[in-house]
Enzyme design. Sequence first.
Site, PDB file in Angstrom:
ATOM      1  CG  ASP A   1      -1.762   1.186   1.382  1.00  0.00           C
ATOM      2  OD1 ASP A   1      -2.437   1.541   0.400  1.00  0.00           O
ATOM      3  OD2 ASP A   1      -1.761   1.791   2.471  1.00  0.00           O
TER       4      ASP A   1
ATOM      5  CB  ALA B   1      -1.357   6.952   2.558  1.00  0.00           C
TER       6      ALA B   1
ATOM      7  CB  ALA C   1     -11.907  11.116   8.177  1.00  0.00           C
TER       8      ALA C   1
ATOM      9  CG  MET D   1      -7.271   4.653   5.398  1.00  0.00           C
ATOM     10  SD  MET D   1      -7.542   5.999   4.209  1.00  0.00           S
ATOM     11  CE  MET D   1      -8.018   7.332   5.295  1.00  0.00           C
TER      12      MET D   1
ATOM     13  CE  LYS E   1      -8.009   7.527  -0.761  1.00  0.00           C
ATOM     14  NZ  LYS E   1      -7.747   6.695   0.439  1.00  0.00           N
TER      15      LYS E   1
ATOM     16  CG  HIS F   1     -12.854   6.722   2.702  1.00  0.00           C
ATOM     17  ND1 HIS F   1     -11.662   6.232   3.172  1.00  0.00           N
ATOM     18  CD2 HIS F   1     -13.325   7.536   3.692  1.00  0.00           C
ATOM     19  CE1 HIS F   1     -11.429   6.719   4.387  1.00  0.00           C
ATOM     20  NE2 HIS F   1     -12.429   7.525   4.711  1.00  0.00           N
TER      21      HIS F   1
ATOM     22  NE  ARG G   1      -5.953  -1.552  -1.100  1.00  0.00           N
ATOM     23  CZ  ARG G   1      -5.169  -0.529  -0.837  1.00  0.00           C
ATOM     24  NH1 ARG G   1      -5.616   0.499  -0.143  1.00  0.00           N
ATOM     25  NH2 ARG G   1      -3.927  -0.529  -1.261  1.00  0.00           N
TER      26      ARG G   1
ATOM     27  CG  ASP H   1      -2.168   1.866   6.422  1.00  0.00           C
ATOM     28  OD1 ASP H   1      -2.271   1.642   5.197  1.00  0.00           O
ATOM     29  OD2 ASP H   1      -2.657   2.871   6.970  1.00  0.00           O
TER      30      ASP H   1
END
Length: 272
Positions: free
Chosen positions: A13, A15, A47, A51, A55, A58, A163, A189
């Site tokens: 990944d 970030a 927020a 994750m 987006k 999200h 994902r 992460d």
Amino acid sequence: MTTTSPIQAVIFDWAGTIVDFGSFAPTTIFVEAFRQGFDFDISLEEARVPMGLGKWDHIKQVGLLESVNTRWTKQFGRPMNNDDIDTIYAAFMPLQKAKVADHAAPILNAIEVVNNLKAQGIKIGSCSGYPREVMDVLSPVAADYGYKPDAIVATDDLAQGGRPAPYMALKNVIDLEVTDVKTCIKVDDSAPGIFEGHNAGMWTVGLLLSGNEAGLTLEEFQNADETTLEMARTQATEKFSASAPHYLVDTINDLPKVVADIERRIQAGERP
């Protein structure tokens, strides 16, 4: 290059994994995008919840959070709809493109770890919840820092979506000409990225302290005592629990010992 490892590829990944300790670039921008799009406030913690997803998805999942839905319905008299999501996404994109390069610094020995993997003949893949136009800003800046993966897949590169489905990870497999997914490791992460790795048939490694699930800044991580770090590990482990990574470690700096163990297990005939 002579391959010295039974592992063909490691797919990272971005970030919170390789760059942007604490995964603050996307989360802070989500807060600002909701505010800019509708003068509506969400917390950084809200927020962070979805994750790892693309987006647009999200934003949708944030809107479905009970706390957010309650406040949104009170403020606007109805739940969030797809037009609202489009408006927030339209605000998100220029904000993210403007800010993502500010969070491109590599995490704790990430470049050394990646270069050592390459020296063993292991290919380096990457994928992200960021769309392509954000990755086109982030990846050149990361390259200036020394991070140059062999493949980069963005969440909107594939019509099938991102994902937790395996498509981005499997696109890396194709682009890297990997012959066996069982020889691949997915490092992430967030829980959706771990599910992605499982769904692609790969070994999975979750990062507890550098990314979204702990939400620590680099300064907080470096200055924390062991009690504080253990609390953060416990919190992050709970968030990872449903996705059941094969391994959990603090940061990418701990990856070499995991790679060595996976090499041992592959050579012993084990599968993910």
